[in-house]
Motif scaffolding. Structure first.
Motif, mmCIF file in Angstrom:
data_model
loop_
_atom_site.group_PDB
_atom_site.id
_atom_site.type_symbol
_atom_site.label_atom_id
_atom_site.label_comp_id
_atom_site.label_asym_id
_atom_site.label_seq_id
_atom_site.Cartn_x
_atom_site.Cartn_y
_atom_site.Cartn_z
ATOM 1 N N GLY A 115 60.379 -53.425 19.846
ATOM 2 C CA GLY A 115 60.756 -54.522 19.014
ATOM 3 C C GLY A 115 62.483 -54.823 19.179
ATOM 4 O O GLY A 115 63.034 -55.134 18.400
ATOM 5 N N GLY A 116 62.709 -54.350 20.466
ATOM 6 C CA GLY A 116 64.209 -55.000 20.849
ATOM 7 C C GLY A 116 65.178 -53.871 20.406
ATOM 8 O O GLY A 116 66.214 -54.046 20.935
ATOM 9 N N ARG A 117 64.729 -52.543 19.950
ATOM 10 C CA ARG A 117 65.696 -51.540 19.557
ATOM 11 C C ARG A 117 65.284 -50.179 20.421
ATOM 12 O O ARG A 117 64.156 -49.842 20.336
ATOM 13 C CB ARG A 117 65.561 -51.523 17.865
ATOM 14 N N LYS A 118 66.375 -49.558 20.575
ATOM 15 C CA LYS A 118 65.835 -48.353 21.345
ATOM 16 C C LYS A 118 66.395 -47.264 20.097
ATOM 17 O O LYS A 118 66.371 -45.979 20.414
ATOM 18 C CB LYS A 118 66.882 -48.169 22.435
ATOM 19 N N LEU A 125 58.044 -41.969 7.122
ATOM 20 C CA LEU A 125 56.717 -42.225 6.293
ATOM 21 C C LEU A 125 55.749 -41.173 6.926
ATOM 22 O O LEU A 125 54.625 -40.844 6.171
ATOM 23 C CB LEU A 125 56.296 -43.616 6.513
ATOM 24 N N GLY A 126 55.755 -40.512 8.042
ATOM 25 C CA GLY A 126 54.827 -39.846 8.480
ATOM 26 C C GLY A 126 54.059 -40.314 9.750
ATOM 27 O O GLY A 126 54.642 -41.127 10.468
ATOM 28 N N ALA A 137 45.756 -33.613 20.629
ATOM 29 C CA ALA A 137 46.155 -33.711 21.862
ATOM 30 C C ALA A 137 47.079 -34.704 22.214
ATOM 31 O O ALA A 137 47.996 -34.631 22.997
ATOM 32 C CB ALA A 137 45.109 -33.611 22.737
ATOM 33 N N ASP A 138 46.936 -35.769 21.389
ATOM 34 C CA ASP A 138 47.799 -36.826 21.554
ATOM 35 C C ASP A 138 48.168 -37.543 20.159
ATOM 36 O O ASP A 138 47.427 -38.189 19.286
ATOM 37 C CB ASP A 138 47.094 -38.056 22.083
ATOM 38 N N PRO A 139 49.148 -36.908 19.600
ATOM 39 C CA PRO A 139 49.529 -37.353 18.369
ATOM 40 C C PRO A 139 49.687 -38.922 17.897
ATOM 41 O O PRO A 139 49.983 -39.485 18.887
ATOM 42 C CB PRO A 139 51.189 -36.636 18.128
ATOM 43 N N ARG A 140 49.379 -39.111 16.764
ATOM 44 C CA ARG A 140 49.121 -40.611 16.139
ATOM 45 C C ARG A 140 50.604 -40.843 16.105
ATOM 46 O O ARG A 140 51.741 -40.321 16.275
ATOM 47 C CB ARG A 140 48.654 -40.560 14.595
ATOM 48 N N PRO A 141 50.747 -42.418 15.944
ATOM 49 C CA PRO A 141 51.960 -42.936 16.021
ATOM 50 C C PRO A 141 52.843 -42.670 14.625
ATOM 51 O O PRO A 141 52.209 -42.218 13.601
ATOM 52 C CB PRO A 141 51.724 -44.311 15.970
ATOM 53 N N VAL A 142 54.115 -42.577 14.780
ATOM 54 C CA VAL A 142 54.835 -42.239 13.686
ATOM 55 C C VAL A 142 55.426 -43.486 12.930
ATOM 56 O O VAL A 142 55.795 -44.559 13.713
ATOM 57 C CB VAL A 142 56.296 -41.524 14.321
ATOM 58 N N LEU A 143 55.397 -43.575 11.624
ATOM 59 C CA LEU A 143 55.814 -44.728 10.781
ATOM 60 C C LEU A 143 57.160 -44.343 10.198
ATOM 61 O O LEU A 143 57.335 -43.264 9.945
ATOM 62 C CB LEU A 143 55.027 -44.887 9.654
ATOM 63 N N ILE A 151 58.037 -49.803 10.520
ATOM 64 C CA ILE A 151 58.094 -50.006 12.134
ATOM 65 C C ILE A 151 57.026 -48.745 12.828
ATOM 66 O O ILE A 151 57.015 -47.590 12.273
ATOM 67 C CB ILE A 151 59.281 -49.620 12.591
ATOM 68 N N VAL A 152 55.956 -48.792 13.530
ATOM 69 C CA VAL A 152 55.330 -47.977 14.098
ATOM 70 C C VAL A 152 55.653 -47.561 15.632
ATOM 71 O O VAL A 152 56.048 -48.427 16.252
ATOM 72 C CB VAL A 152 53.778 -48.875 14.177
#
Length: 169
Positions: A115-118, A125-126, A137-143, A151-152
């Protein structure tokens, strides 16, 4: 961020985990690093007790696990053993840390912009979605809630994440 402990850290964990628990603490992280010519096994411990980990806890854990490591000999060269607390601005390096730090203000640094930010700052949020992020083995996205914006972040896009403590500045 790590998905799990690997290499020396993974070999050391089962050797020391019960002994650390017996001292009233738990393992937050284990790192085996090279700093200059030295190799360091850094065991970061925490506790659920009020006031957190103190120097006495670190000393007690060191004296407890040092002979266990000497006997098991999981590292094929000489190294220094360091025991420390994660501190109030602790690094979030493993999926279990994400679960443990839900609701905390965090800073996530990314390998590439999302989203344009580093750098994203907000309330953790978890994990997003169903399942078990710690065992996957492949953790889910962080909120992260960044000022009302949800932001995901793909887990693998996070290079470093830590708690931000308000020092009342």
């Amino acid at each position: 961020m790590k998905k799990e402990l690997t290499g020396v850290a993974a070999r050391v964990l089962p050797i020391i985990e019960d002994a650390v628990k017996a001292e009233g603490c738990f393992i937050w992280d284990i790192d085996y690093v090279r700093e200059g010519a030295d190799r360091i096994l850094r065991v970061t411990i925490d506790t659920d007790r009020e006031g957190g980990v103190g120097i006495d806890d670190c000393e007690r854990v060191h004296h407890t696990i040092d002979p266990l490591l000497d006997e098991a000999d999981p590292i094929d060269c000489s190294y220094y053993l360091q025991i420390s607390s994660p501190g109030i601005e602790r690094d979030i390096t493993l999926p279990a840390h994400v679960d443990a730090c839900v609701g905390e203000k965090v800073e996530a640094r990314l390998f590439a912009p999302v989203g344009g930010r580093k750098v994203i700052t907000g309330t953790l949020l978890g994990f997003d979605g169903e399942g078990d992020g710690e065992k996957s083995a492949d953790p889910r996205p962080v909120l992260i809630d960044a000022g009302g914006e949800r932001i995901v972040l793909p887990y693998e896009s996070i290079s470093k994440m830590k708690i931000l403590f308000d020092f009342g500045s």
